[in-house]
Design a protein around this motif. Structure first.
Motif, short mmCIF file in Angstrom:
data_model
loop_
_atom_site.label_atom_id
_atom_site.label_comp_id
_atom_site.label_asym_id
_atom_site.label_seq_id
_atom_site.Cartn_x
_atom_site.Cartn_y
_atom_site.Cartn_z
N ARG A 113 0.83 -1.22 0.00
CA ARG A 113 0.00 0.00 0.00
C ARG A 113 0.85 1.26 0.00
O ARG A 113 0.43 2.30 -0.49
CB ARG A 113 -0.93 0.00 1.20
CG ARG A 113 -2.04 -1.03 1.09
CD ARG A 113 -2.88 -1.07 2.37
NE ARG A 113 -3.77 -2.18 2.38
CZ ARG A 113 -5.02 -2.15 1.90
NH1 ARG A 113 -5.49 -1.04 1.39
NH2 ARG A 113 -5.78 -3.21 1.95
N ALA A 114 2.07 1.17 0.57
CA ALA A 114 2.97 2.33 0.60
C ALA A 114 3.75 2.48 -0.70
O ALA A 114 4.59 3.37 -0.82
CB ALA A 114 3.93 2.20 1.78
N GLY A 115 3.49 1.58 -1.67
CA GLY A 115 4.17 1.67 -2.95
C GLY A 115 5.54 1.00 -2.96
O GLY A 115 6.30 1.17 -3.90
N GLU A 116 5.85 0.24 -1.91
CA GLU A 116 7.14 -0.43 -1.83
C GLU A 116 7.11 -1.82 -2.44
O GLU A 116 8.14 -2.48 -2.55
CB GLU A 116 7.59 -0.53 -0.37
CG GLU A 116 7.75 0.82 0.30
CD GLU A 116 7.92 0.70 1.80
OE1 GLU A 116 8.13 -0.43 2.30
OE2 GLU A 116 7.81 1.73 2.48
N GLY A 117 5.91 -2.28 -2.80
CA GLY A 117 5.78 -3.60 -3.39
C GLY A 117 6.37 -4.69 -2.53
O GLY A 117 6.19 -4.69 -1.33
#
Length: 134
Positions: A113-117
């Motif tokens: 969700r934080a875009g860190e995959g």
């Protein structure tokens, strides 16, 4: 399923199904209630006193910690629970939580969700486990 079962008309019964998030409707129904099938909304002394016809609070499940038992006793209101009613759901939820912890679902979800995959620290990834052998 319970909602449909309880809402079926019975001879001489008036059944009102109230969404547990609708506090105003719940409080408005208290003065006319003879019995309450209780889920989660707290039933403190003030609420019980606003229900002069109330004779029974039937808790769906086991825990009665959201019901003021001393007030119910003083007001002559019976309180009953249903041990074992939700045992399967509780067991399934416990297994789901165990798997979520074992597989690091909360950490991977937060990273995604934080875009860190899936680029997480190797130590975190190495802690992902399986049920076998546990």
């Amino acid at each position: 399923m319970l909602r449909q079962m309880v809402a079926q008309p019975r001879d001489g019964w008036q059944v009102e199904v109230i969404d547990d998030r609708d506090v105003a409707a719940f409080d408005a129904a208290l003065p006319g209630a003879d019995a309450i099938l209780h889920v989660l909304s707290p039933l403190d002394r003030a609420r019980l006193e606003r229900a002069p016809k109330l004779t029974l609070v039937q808790k769906i499940g086991v825990g009665v910690d959201t019901i003021d038992l001393d007030a119910a006793r003083a007001l002559g209101i019976g309180v009953a629970n249903m041990p074992g009613t939700n045992a399967q759901a509780v067991a399934e939820h416990a297994i789901g939580l165990m798997l979520a912890v074992l597989r690091q679902v909360p950490a991977f979800d937060a990273a995604t969700r934080a875009g860190e995959g899936w680029t997480m620290a190797p130590a975190r990834v190495e802690r992902v486990g399986e049920l076998a052998g546990r």
